[in-house]
Design a protein around this motif. Structure first.
Motif, short mmCIF file in Angstrom:
data_model
loop_
_atom_site.label_atom_id
_atom_site.label_comp_id
_atom_site.label_asym_id
_atom_site.label_seq_id
_atom_site.Cartn_x
_atom_site.Cartn_y
_atom_site.Cartn_z
N ARG A 131 0.84 -1.21 0.00
CA ARG A 131 0.00 0.00 0.00
C ARG A 131 0.87 1.26 0.00
NH1 ARG A 131 -5.39 -0.16 1.01
NH2 ARG A 131 -5.18 1.67 -0.29
N SER A 132 2.02 1.19 0.71
CA SER A 132 2.86 2.39 0.80
C SER A 132 3.50 2.72 -0.55
CB SER A 132 3.94 2.21 1.87
OG SER A 132 4.99 1.40 1.36
N LEU A 133 3.52 1.73 -1.45
CA LEU A 133 4.05 1.99 -2.80
C LEU A 133 2.99 2.64 -3.69
CD1 LEU A 133 5.95 -1.36 -3.38
CD2 LEU A 133 6.98 0.91 -3.19
N GLY A 134 1.76 2.73 -3.19
CA GLY A 134 0.70 3.35 -3.97
C GLY A 134 -0.20 2.36 -4.68
N ARG A 188 0.58 8.35 -2.08
CA ARG A 188 1.63 7.43 -1.64
C ARG A 188 2.72 7.25 -2.70
NH1 ARG A 188 -2.64 3.26 1.07
NH2 ARG A 188 -2.72 4.24 3.12
N ARG A 189 2.36 7.49 -3.98
CA ARG A 189 3.38 7.37 -5.03
C ARG A 189 4.42 8.48 -4.92
NH1 ARG A 189 -1.50 6.25 -9.18
NH2 ARG A 189 -2.20 4.45 -7.98
N ILE A 194 -5.63 8.33 -2.01
CA ILE A 194 -4.46 8.12 -1.16
C ILE A 194 -3.36 7.36 -1.90
CG2 ILE A 194 -5.32 5.99 -0.08
CD1 ILE A 194 -3.32 8.84 1.61
N ASN A 195 -3.77 6.51 -2.88
CA ASN A 195 -2.77 5.78 -3.64
C ASN A 195 -1.89 6.73 -4.46
OD1 ASN A 195 -3.66 3.29 -2.70
ND2 ASN A 195 -5.24 3.18 -4.29
#
Lengths: 468, 252
Positions: free
Chosen positions: A375-378, B88-89, B84-85
């Protein structure tokens, strides 16, 4: 569930106004599995008085017959639920049955006889039965007669489903005598089933062909008409003589002979066992994945649905659902259901509940840090599950899933109760005709064992190959 | 609350206002205000349980935020409508326990996000992964499985993975805490290189010497609040708050 019904195509042809209303049609006829000489299998083929008779009548009247060998009770339930058009199963015409079915003219005059083990010299008549247990077939004339005199002679009647099982009970000593229709006993004794008859025959019921009350009237009329024709030209007597006058059909003598004779039927049973297992397992995986993900969902409704599903199918017997889907569902919906659909529904919903728990456990056993990293990678939740969590969970789930597959392969034998022609069912058919129960079961057992072993090896190989 | 004035000459890359976070009845963050400028390296120190990791995890919303506002790289992550994705990128994160994907090779770990998010073809992503691995000195491990790497190597791969989407901000959550002492140096060197390139970074760390060396600013947290904040030489050399003094006397 409803969508499966579309594929349920068994049976119930509608009567349309042609000549005799049956010409060119195909009727599904239910019968017993094990009532030699009326119905039994010889070299894999269904044969016997009932079979020859209904086929000959079909020929005379110009309709096709599709036989469903279901077992006596199952055949009647199938008739009630319109899964079959008619039943011919050495069935006595009784007042009770007339309430729910319409019967043809009697085609056979039967009677009840009592038999004991060949080497038993203590039981010579009803008076020797005091305090003992006898067996009779569930719902049969023999059962009714035995119960009617049980009080007078002081014995207990235990009801069983199949002739072969009844005879085995007597031979193994769990019952001392069997009450059955005389032609059936006579045929069995002639086949060396290890019994002897000890009483005179009690004149009893007449056998009739049955359709559901008020349904298939044209079929019933055609049966009566055809029967009269067969009686007139002597074919009827010829059929009776074939099985009753000289009932020493070519039965296997040695074990190897038995093996050779029963092998084709058993292989066709194995094929059905494997096929229904594979299809059901694929469906169970789909159901289990869905329900497993629903169980770990944050949505309380989805979680509730999945939990309820799992609890219901883990908390009830498989066999109950087999009956429910095959006999119950058609009566609720008014639509006949294909036996494969009923079988796959039964196995896959039951197994799906267990797979759901395996999936839930597998996913929860993956380190939460894996999902966080993804998830932290998007990557979104779905993508992260698909690419990161599920592949790891699947690896941990594989041994449990293989176990579930093997349980399902073995559990598929329960489908014999609805007449699904799987391996054990074929075995039953064979010993019902030749009374070689132990040896046949031994062969069936070995085949199951080999199939399970082969499947285990295959699954383990796949596991190593894809989960390295 | 903070003892020395926050100096941010460059535009703010991260703005935290009145951030509160509770786990059930337990309030872990009790109102945090922090501003971090572009290219700034901020080290967060403090006793365990002080909320420093939670603060870091709120920056990319790995934790739901109970109250307050967090703006990262221009995105208000507290806005419920935010993707949010997408945020986070722009924010790379490195974890204490590496969290490499064990079922993928080292290169595949790094390629996952660019390929799955359609930022690069497999070939491009592979070439970029090799470049990143070269940068952390692990080019020859591209096709190895994470299980075959040492802790220090794993963490360097994790950093390369976090860099794969070209983030403007890097978050390090006790990146060297799970490492054997002899492997700490190689990971710190990679972080040092990133700092030299001007990456905006927030590091939760127990390495006081490293915080002193690399940090533009050090934040000391205690009991869910920022207790003291300032330039490393000031905070370590002349702490103003009693709690800071007490903590530093124990760890230095």
């Amino acid at each position: 569930m409803g969508m499966f019904l579309v594929f349920g195509g068994a049976g119930a042809a509608m009567a349309a106004p042609t000549d005799n209303g049956v010409e060119g049609k195909t009727f599904v006829i239910g019968t017993d599995t094990t009532f030699a000489p009326f119905e039994f299998r010889e070299n894999g083929e269904l044969t016997g008085i009932d079979m020859d008779l209904v086929r000959a009548i079909g020929e005379a009247e110009g309709f096709e017959v599709e036989i469903r060998s279901l077992g006596f009770n199952a055949a009647l339930q199938a008739l009630t639920s319109n899964q079959v058009d008619g039943v011919i199963a050495g069935m006595s015409i009784t007042d009770e049955r007339k309430q729910v079915y319409d019967f043809s003219e009697p085609y056979f005059e039967s009677g009840i006889q009592m038999a004991v083990a060949k080497n038993d010299d203590t039981i010579k008549g009803y008076e020797d039965l005091k305090g003992k247990t006898v067996v009779a077939k569930t719902g049969s004339e023999g059962e009714a007669y035995a119960k009617s005199i049980a009080g007078q002679y002081g014995f207990t009647v235990k009801s069983l489903d199949q002739s072969a099982t009844m005879y085995e009970s007597v031979k193994s000593g769990s019952a001392v005598a069997v009450f059955d229709d005389y032609p059936v006993l006579a045929y069995g004794v002639a086949q060396n089933n290890g019994l002897k008859t000890v009483t005179d025959k009690v004149p009893g019921g007449s056998y009739g062909f049955a359709v559901n009350k008020g349904k298939n009237t044209a079929l019933l009329a055609a049966f009566n008409d055809g029967l009269a024709k067969l009686k007139a030209d002597g074919d009827y007597q010829e059929i009776l003589d074939k099985y009753l006058a000289n009932p020493t059909a070519a039965q296997p003598t040695t074990f190897l002979d038995l093996l050779a004779k029963s092998f084709p039927a058993l292989m066709s049973g194995l094929k059905n066992t494997l096929l229904v297992t594979i299809i059901s397992f694929a469906v169970a995986m789909a159901i289990g994945l869905l329900a497993g993900f629903m169980k770990i969902s944050h949505n309380i409704v989805l979680r509730g649905i999945a939990t309820t599903f799992v609890n219901i199918f883990r908390g009830t017997p498989l066999l109950l659902w087999a009956f429910m889907f095959y006999f119950g569902l058609p009566q609720l919906t008014g639509q006949p259901i294909n036996i494969w659909v009923a079988g796959v529904l039964t196995l896959s919903l039951n197994s799906g509940a267990y797979v759901a728990e395996i999936v839930r456990g597998g996913i929860q056993s993956v380190d939460p840090g894996q999902l966080e990293a993804s998830r932290s990678l998007g990557l979104g939740y779905g993508k992260s599950m698909q690419k990161v969590v599920v592949p790891q969970a699947f690896k941990m789930m594989t041994p449990s899933l293989i176990n579930q597959l093997i349980i399902m392969l073995k559990d598929s034998s329960l489908l014999l109760a609805i007449g699904f022609a799987e391996l054990l069912y074929q075995g039953q058919q064979i010993y019902a005709a030749n009374f070689r129960v132990t040896e046949t079961l031994l062969i069936v057992g070995v085949i199951y064992f080999v199939a399970v072993m082969a499947l285990t090896k295959l699954a383990n190989y796949a596991d190593r190959r894809f989960n390295k | 609350m903070s003892a020395s004035p926050v100096e941010t000459q460059k535009p703010a890359k991260i703005t935290v206002k009145g951030l509160r976070k509770s786990f059930g009845a337990n309030e872990v963050l009790k109102g945090i205000d922090v501003e971090i400028g572009e290219g700034e390296v901020v080290c967060v120190i403090g006793p365990s349980g002080s909320g420093k990791s939670t603060l870091l995890r709120c920056l990319n919303k790995l934790e739901e935020i109970s109250a307050g506002q967090v703006v990262v790289d221009g995105f208000d992550v507290t806005d419920p409508k935010i993707d949010i994705n997408e945020v986070r990128r722009h924010v790379g994160m490195v974890f204490q326990h590496f969290n490499l994907f064990p079922h993928m090779s080292v290169a595949e770990n790094i390629m996952l996000a660019p390929v799955e998010l359609k930022k690069a073809t497999k070939v491009e992503a592979r070439a970029q992964a090799m470049k990143l691995l070269d940068r952390v000195g692990l080019k020859e491990k591209a096709d190895a499985r994470p299980a075959s790497l040492s802790g220090g190597q794993k963490q360097r791969v994790a950093i390369a993975r976090a860099l794969a989407m070209n983030p403007g901000i890097m978050l390090f959550d006790e990146a060297t805490s799970a490492l054997d002492p002899e492997m700490v140096g190689e990971v710190l060197q990679v972080i040092r290189d990133l700092a030299a390139e001007g990456m905006t970074m927030v590091l939760v760390t127990h390495e006081m010497g490293f915080a002193k060396e690399i940090g533009d600013r050090v934040i000391f947290m205690d009991a869910g609040v920022v207790c003291e904040s300032g330039r490393p030489d000031e905070l370590f050399g002349n702490p103003q708050q009693e709690r800071t003094k007490e903590f530093l006397s124990k760890v230095l």
